[in-house]
Design a protein around this motif. Structure first.
Motif, PDB file in Angstrom:
ATOM      1  N   LYS A  30      46.357  23.184  39.973  1.00 16.72           N
ATOM      2  CA  LYS A  30      45.215  22.442  40.515  1.00 16.72           C
ATOM      3  C   LYS A  30      43.947  23.221  40.191  1.00 16.72           C
ATOM      4  O   LYS A  30      43.869  24.420  40.419  1.00 16.72           O
ATOM      5  N   LEU A  31      42.978  22.525  39.682  1.00 13.77           N
ATOM      6  CA  LEU A  31      41.739  23.170  39.282  1.00 13.77           C
ATOM      7  C   LEU A  31      40.903  23.526  40.502  1.00 13.77           C
ATOM      8  O   LEU A  31      40.556  22.663  41.311  1.00 13.77           O
ATOM      9  N   GLY A  32      40.601  24.810  40.631  1.00  7.96           N
ATOM     10  CA  GLY A  32      39.796  25.257  41.759  1.00  7.96           C
ATOM     11  C   GLY A  32      40.512  25.046  43.075  1.00  7.96           C
ATOM     12  O   GLY A  32      41.716  25.154  43.168  1.00  7.96           O
ATOM     13  N   GLY A  33      39.753  24.731  44.082  1.00  8.17           N
ATOM     14  CA  GLY A  33      40.339  24.394  45.364  1.00  8.17           C
ATOM     15  C   GLY A  33      40.671  25.572  46.244  1.00  8.17           C
ATOM     16  O   GLY A  33      40.079  26.639  46.136  1.00  8.17           O
ATOM     17  N   ASN A  34      41.639  25.379  47.099  1.00 13.50           N
ATOM     18  CA  ASN A  34      42.029  26.334  48.118  1.00 13.50           C
ATOM     19  C   ASN A  34      42.662  27.587  47.520  1.00 13.50           C
ATOM     20  O   ASN A  34      43.656  27.502  46.808  1.00 13.50           O
ATOM     21  N   GLU A  35      42.117  28.749  47.829  1.00 12.17           N
ATOM     22  CA  GLU A  35      42.640  30.001  47.279  1.00 12.17           C
ATOM     23  C   GLU A  35      44.006  30.367  47.854  1.00 12.17           C
ATOM     24  O   GLU A  35      44.665  31.275  47.358  1.00 12.17           O
ATOM     25  N   TYR A  36      44.458  29.655  48.888  1.00 13.89           N
ATOM     26  CA  TYR A  36      45.765  29.912  49.491  1.00 13.89           C
ATOM     27  C   TYR A  36      46.829  28.932  49.002  1.00 13.89           C
ATOM     28  O   TYR A  36      48.008  29.109  49.277  1.00 13.89           O
ATOM     29  N   ASP A  37      46.428  27.908  48.276  1.00 16.96           N
ATOM     30  CA  ASP A  37      47.364  26.927  47.724  1.00 16.96           C
ATOM     31  C   ASP A  37      48.113  27.568  46.560  1.00 16.96           C
ATOM     32  O   ASP A  37      47.501  28.102  45.630  1.00 16.96           O
ATOM     33  N   SER A  38      49.426  27.513  46.584  1.00 12.44           N
ATOM     34  CA  SER A  38      50.227  28.171  45.537  1.00 12.44           C
ATOM     35  C   SER A  38      50.001  27.566  44.153  1.00 12.44           C
ATOM     36  O   SER A  38      50.237  28.220  43.147  1.00 12.44           O
ATOM     37  N   ASP A  39      49.538  26.321  44.077  1.00 14.40           N
ATOM     38  CA  ASP A  39      49.282  25.670  42.789  1.00 14.40           C
ATOM     39  C   ASP A  39      47.840  25.784  42.313  1.00 14.40           C
ATOM     40  O   ASP A  39      47.504  25.328  41.227  1.00 14.40           O
ATOM     41  N   SER A  40      46.976  26.390  43.099  1.00 13.87           N
ATOM     42  CA  SER A  40      45.551  26.439  42.775  1.00 13.87           C
ATOM     43  C   SER A  40      45.230  27.496  41.717  1.00 13.87           C
ATOM     44  O   SER A  40      45.770  28.599  41.738  1.00 13.87           O
ATOM     45  N   THR A  41      44.313  27.154  40.829  1.00 13.42           N
ATOM     46  CA  THR A  41      43.826  28.128  39.846  1.00 13.42           C
ATOM     47  C   THR A  41      42.922  29.154  40.509  1.00 13.42           C
ATOM     48  O   THR A  41      42.573  30.162  39.896  1.00 13.42           O
ATOM     49  N   SER A  42      42.561  28.920  41.765  1.00 13.49           N
ATOM     50  CA  SER A  42      41.737  29.865  42.521  1.00 13.49           C
ATOM     51  C   SER A  42      42.561  30.879  43.320  1.00 13.49           C
ATOM     52  O   SER A  42      42.002  31.768  43.932  1.00 13.49           O
ATOM     53  N   ASN A  43      43.868  30.730  43.333  1.00 11.73           N
ATOM     54  CA  ASN A  43      44.745  31.648  44.067  1.00 11.73           C
ATOM     55  C   ASN A  43      45.073  32.837  43.157  1.00 11.73           C
ATOM     56  O   ASN A  43      45.847  32.700  42.217  1.00 11.73           O
ATOM     57  N   PRO A  44      44.503  34.015  43.431  1.00 11.77           N
ATOM     58  CA  PRO A  44      44.707  35.161  42.546  1.00 11.77           C
ATOM     59  C   PRO A  44      46.131  35.700  42.542  1.00 11.77           C
ATOM     60  O   PRO A  44      46.482  36.510  41.695  1.00 11.77           O
ATOM     61  N   TYR A  45      46.971  35.223  43.466  1.00 11.13           N
ATOM     62  CA  TYR A  45      48.362  35.676  43.535  1.00 11.13           C
ATOM     63  C   TYR A  45      49.349  34.594  43.117  1.00 11.13           C
ATOM     64  O   TYR A  45      50.537  34.841  43.035  1.00 11.13           O
ATOM     65  N   GLY A  46      48.851  33.395  42.864  1.00 11.64           N
ATOM     66  CA  GLY A  46      49.715  32.277  42.505  1.00 11.64           C
ATOM     67  C   GLY A  46      49.990  32.203  41.015  1.00 11.64           C
ATOM     68  O   GLY A  46      49.324  32.828  40.194  1.00 11.64           O
ATOM     69  N   ARG A  47      50.972  31.398  40.677  1.00 15.80           N
ATOM     70  CA  ARG A  47      51.391  31.217  39.280  1.00 15.80           C
ATOM     71  C   ARG A  47      50.252  30.726  38.382  1.00 15.80           C
ATOM     72  O   ARG A  47      50.157  31.116  37.227  1.00 15.80           O
ATOM     73  N   TYR A  48      49.382  29.876  38.904  1.00 16.22           N
ATOM     74  CA  TYR A  48      48.337  29.271  38.076  1.00 16.22           C
ATOM     75  C   TYR A  48      46.969  29.931  38.221  1.00 16.22           C
ATOM     76  O   TYR A  48      46.035  29.575  37.502  1.00 16.22           O
TER      77      TYR A  48
END
Length: 90
Positions: A30-48
């Protein structure tokens, strides 16, 4: 960098926008968005969103994040950048 900024601006205008590889349809988060969402490009710990993930546009050495890759929004000359699909399928 201009392309990435444009992608981020578009994501805020369309709310829930997803990224896909245009050649094989691979989901890139997901482009941008919630930094806690596992699918978000804004989550520095997530896959994306991680700078270490091979599926992240934030990985400067990966095919979707490198400024030299033909599949990266960070390369202004790329011809196969990820595409944005909003919640209406456009």
């Amino acid at each position: 960098m201009k392309t990435l900024l444009l992608l981020l601006l578009l994501s805020t205008a369309t709310q829930a926008a997803d990224l896909y590889d245009p050649e094989n349809g691979k989901y890139l988060g997901k482009l941008g968005g919630n930094e806690y969402d596992s699918d978000s490009t804004s989550n520095p710990y997530g896959r994306y969103g991680s700078e270490y993930s091979s599926d992240s546009i934030n990985n400067p050495y990966g095919k979707y994040g490198s400024k030299y890759s033909n599949k990266s929004p960070n390369n202004p000359y790329a011809t196969h950048q990820p595409i944005i699909i909003d919640n209406e399928g456009r």
